[in-house]
Motif scaffolding. Structure first.
Motif, mmCIF file in Angstrom:
data_model
loop_
_atom_site.group_PDB
_atom_site.id
_atom_site.type_symbol
_atom_site.label_atom_id
_atom_site.label_comp_id
_atom_site.label_asym_id
_atom_site.label_seq_id
_atom_site.Cartn_x
_atom_site.Cartn_y
_atom_site.Cartn_z
ATOM 1 N N ILE A 75 -75.978 -32.044 32.055
ATOM 2 C CA ILE A 75 -76.556 -33.385 32.043
ATOM 3 C C ILE A 75 -76.133 -34.086 30.764
ATOM 4 N N CYS A 76 -75.397 -35.161 30.908
ATOM 5 C CA CYS A 76 -74.950 -35.940 29.752
ATOM 6 C C CYS A 76 -75.920 -37.113 29.570
ATOM 7 N N VAL A 77 -76.619 -37.149 28.433
ATOM 8 C CA VAL A 77 -77.585 -38.211 28.148
ATOM 9 C C VAL A 77 -76.842 -39.347 27.448
ATOM 10 N N LEU A 78 -76.792 -40.503 28.106
ATOM 11 C CA LEU A 78 -75.989 -41.624 27.636
ATOM 12 C C LEU A 78 -76.860 -42.817 27.267
ATOM 13 N N GLY A 79 -76.421 -43.513 26.238
ATOM 14 C CA GLY A 79 -76.975 -44.814 25.874
ATOM 15 C C GLY A 79 -75.832 -45.593 25.258
ATOM 16 N N PRO A 80 -75.383 -46.676 25.888
ATOM 17 C CA PRO A 80 -74.200 -47.391 25.383
ATOM 18 C C PRO A 80 -74.294 -47.774 23.913
ATOM 19 N N LYS A 81 -75.519 -48.033 23.420
ATOM 20 C CA LYS A 81 -75.695 -48.362 21.999
ATOM 21 C C LYS A 81 -76.749 -47.448 21.399
ATOM 22 N N GLY A 82 -76.789 -47.397 20.063
ATOM 23 C CA GLY A 82 -77.769 -46.553 19.394
ATOM 24 C C GLY A 82 -79.180 -47.107 19.512
ATOM 25 N N GLY A 83 -80.156 -46.240 19.277
ATOM 26 C CA GLY A 83 -81.538 -46.681 19.261
ATOM 27 C C GLY A 83 -82.235 -46.709 20.600
ATOM 28 N N THR A 84 -81.622 -46.119 21.634
ATOM 29 C CA THR A 84 -82.247 -46.129 22.963
ATOM 30 C C THR A 84 -83.079 -44.876 23.226
ATOM 31 N N GLY A 85 -83.057 -43.929 22.294
ATOM 32 C CA GLY A 85 -83.872 -42.732 22.467
ATOM 33 C C GLY A 85 -83.142 -41.555 23.069
ATOM 34 N N VAL A 123 -77.624 -29.592 28.357
ATOM 35 C CA VAL A 123 -77.999 -30.975 28.055
ATOM 36 C C VAL A 123 -77.172 -31.434 26.861
ATOM 37 N N VAL A 124 -76.478 -32.553 27.015
ATOM 38 C CA VAL A 124 -75.607 -33.068 25.961
ATOM 39 C C VAL A 124 -76.175 -34.376 25.422
ATOM 40 N N ASP A 125 -76.539 -34.372 24.157
ATOM 41 C CA ASP A 125 -77.020 -35.563 23.466
ATOM 42 C C ASP A 125 -75.805 -36.301 22.917
ATOM 43 N N SER A 126 -75.384 -37.357 23.587
ATOM 44 C CA SER A 126 -74.112 -38.008 23.260
ATOM 45 C C SER A 126 -74.273 -38.997 22.111
ATOM 46 N N SER A 127 -73.127 -39.434 21.591
ATOM 47 C CA SER A 127 -73.112 -40.484 20.573
ATOM 48 C C SER A 127 -73.029 -41.839 21.272
ATOM 49 N N PRO A 128 -73.308 -42.937 20.566
ATOM 50 C CA PRO A 128 -73.226 -44.256 21.204
ATOM 51 C C PRO A 128 -71.794 -44.590 21.635
ATOM 52 N N GLY A 129 -71.672 -45.336 22.727
ATOM 53 C CA GLY A 129 -70.370 -45.809 23.170
ATOM 54 C C GLY A 129 -69.615 -44.802 24.009
ATOM 55 N N PHE A 130 -68.460 -45.239 24.514
ATOM 56 C CA PHE A 130 -67.610 -44.386 25.344
ATOM 57 C C PHE A 130 -66.412 -43.914 24.519
ATOM 58 N N THR A 131 -66.696 -43.037 23.567
ATOM 59 C CA THR A 131 -65.632 -42.456 22.760
ATOM 60 C C THR A 131 -64.919 -41.376 23.571
ATOM 61 N N LEU A 186 -73.650 -52.577 31.622
ATOM 62 C CA LEU A 186 -72.237 -52.366 31.316
ATOM 63 C C LEU A 186 -71.887 -50.878 31.353
ATOM 64 N N GLY A 187 -72.817 -50.037 30.874
ATOM 65 C CA GLY A 187 -72.583 -48.601 30.929
ATOM 66 C C GLY A 187 -72.480 -48.095 32.351
ATOM 67 N N LEU A 188 -73.369 -48.570 33.221
ATOM 68 C CA LEU A 188 -73.327 -48.168 34.631
ATOM 69 C C LEU A 188 -72.046 -48.662 35.301
ATOM 70 N N ARG A 245 -82.699 -57.340 38.324
ATOM 71 C CA ARG A 245 -81.684 -58.392 38.322
ATOM 72 C C ARG A 245 -80.616 -58.137 37.259
ATOM 73 N N ILE A 246 -81.031 -57.663 36.076
ATOM 74 C CA ILE A 246 -80.079 -57.460 34.975
ATOM 75 C C ILE A 246 -79.267 -56.177 35.170
ATOM 76 N N VAL A 247 -79.942 -55.097 35.501
ATOM 77 C CA VAL A 247 -79.278 -53.787 35.560
ATOM 78 C C VAL A 247 -78.631 -53.534 36.924
ATOM 79 N N GLY A 248 -79.276 -54.032 37.988
ATOM 80 C CA GLY A 248 -78.711 -53.803 39.322
ATOM 81 C C GLY A 248 -79.315 -52.626 40.058
ATOM 82 N N ARG A 249 -80.263 -51.919 39.447
ATOM 83 C CA ARG A 249 -80.966 -50.823 40.110
ATOM 84 C C ARG A 249 -82.290 -50.590 39.385
ATOM 85 N N ARG A 250 -83.191 -49.930 40.082
ATOM 86 C CA ARG A 250 -84.497 -49.654 39.502
ATOM 87 C C ARG A 250 -84.478 -48.308 38.781
#
Length: 405
Positions: free
Chosen positions: A141-151, A255-263, A292-294, A327-332
């Motif tokens: 499981i790769c835990v993603l957040g396009p930017k920092g500070g999302t938890g 479980v992979v705690d990733s860094s911000p962005g798509f490096t 944008l990440g999705l 509306r913003i994300v495109g899914r619930r």
């Protein structure tokens, strides 16, 4: 080797002479060259239609066409070994080859004996990894957040602990190689880190990797980030791929705690993962980045059913409704984590809330997240083949890169 020859497809990039490549290839019954092809399109078509054990890509130097073929092959045929024969290696080209998925690179001219050794070594390594996976292939499981500070780190630590508390063998690794906080969040001493593992002599195997994992009180094992930012440069994408394969062969869940962005490092984790945990927060900027990440995952051919969307601080009263999120994300979001002061306290204490305050709503949301992934990963043996077929319906990296050029 002669009884089971390595069926090798050779792709020739523009600017390299076929005679130079033939002179480097071994004349050995264990290496069966099934064809010399010129150009990306012909090579890609033949790769889909002909049984192939090894792809050799020959180029004169830096080539976007070669990189696109490597990327597409690594995505569509993840078990296919790829070796690059290059007459020159301009600055940055070598690292780009490994980032896109090449297993090894040989600088031409080179003796056929040396090339033979490289080809056989790469194929043997891939077959050994496949055999290890066959004995047990855990979910990653790769835990993603396009930017920092999302938890991401809080989610990764609590997800790992919740899975371990459910009786699963769990490894959690910190992929934020410069500023990772997973060790602090889980209150483990970084006696050994991924930098120490990458710097250690000898080959990487399950026993060696296990010695560098730090135990956590929940039963999970932690692969800690380097203690200094400058140490991150030692960890290569090729090395990370080996780590992922061994962990998935050894543990029920990784479980992979990733860094911000798509490096490049994050993309390698996405490629190796069975599921994605995408995080967002209840503000318009974060939701926009989540969308944008999705969209990026969709362009990479990652199936939506393998993605779980988590909304952090979901009960904050900031004037954003559920309809606005949709509306913003495109899914619930499948999981909503409340804005709970107990979560912040648990971080300060260095003890995941799933352990420290298990009856709180915040802890229960992470337990539901773990249950969601356990439910989705239960039929692993049947889900994996479908994941390889689905990208044909969506643009692959090869097609995306081809469109750019």
């Amino acid at each position: 080797m002669a009884e089971n020859p390595i069926r090798t497809l050779v792709s020739l990039d523009d600017g390299i002479e076929e005679s130079a490549v033939r002179a480097a290839l071994p004349t050995d019954p264990g290496i069966q060259v099934v064809g010399f092809l010129r150009g990306v399109e012909e090579s890609w078509t033949t790769l889909q239609e002909s049984p192939t054990d090894l792809l050799v890509i020959a180029c004169s130097g830096y080539s976007e066409r070669a990189l696109s073929l490597i990327g597409g092959t690594a995505r569509e045929h993840p078990g296919m070994p790829i070796v690059v024969l290059s007459q020159s290696s301009p600055d940055g080209f070598l690292s780009r080859l490994f980032e896109m998925g090449a297993d090894d690179v040989v600088r031409l001219p080179e003796s056929p004996e040396r090339v033979k050794f490289t080809l056989q070594k790469v194929v043997a390594r891939r077959r050994a990894a496949a055999a290890a996976e066959g004995s047990g292939h855990g979910s990653m499981i790769c835990v993603l957040g396009p930017k920092g500070g999302t938890g991401k780190t809080v989610t990764s630590s609590n997800l790992a602990v919740a899975l371990a508390s459910a009786g699963k063998r769990v490894a959690v690794m910190d992929l934020d190689l410069q500023f990772g906080d997973l060790a602090l969040c889980m209150s483990v001493r970084p006696e050994t880190t991924i930098f120490d593992l990458a710097s250690s002599p000898g080959t990487l195997d399950a026993e060696k990797l296990e010695a560098y994992l730090v135990p956590h009180e929940s039963g999970a094992r932690v692969l800690v980030a380097p203690t200094r930012p400058d140490q991150a440069s030692v960890i290569t994408v090729e090395f990370l791929r080996e780590v992922y394969a061994i962990l998935r062969a050894t543990y029920d869940y990784v479980v992979v705690d990733s860094s911000p962005g798509f490096t490049a490092e994050v993309i390698s984790a996405i490629d190796a993962s069975s599921h994605i945990c995408m995080l967002g927060m209840l503000d318009t900027l974060s939701l926009k980045n989540t969308r944008l990440g999705l969209e990026t995952l969709d362009l990479m051919g990652y199936e939506q059913e393998r993605i779980v969307l988590v909304l952090n601080r979901a009960d904050s009263r900031v004037g954003i409704s559920d309809e606005d999120v949709m509306r913003i994300v495109g899914r619930r979001p499948e999981i909503r984590v409340p804005s709970d002061v107990e979560i912040t306290r648990s971080v300060n204490d260095g003890k995941p809330i799933v352990l420290s305050r298990p009856k709180t709503e915040g802890a229960q949301s992470f337990v539901r997240l773990a249950e969601t992934f356990m439910a989705r990963s239960a039929p692993t043996s049947t889900a994996e083949p479908a994941a390889e077929e689905a990208p044909a319906k969506k643009p692959t990296r090869l097609q995306l890169l081809a469109r750019r050029h």
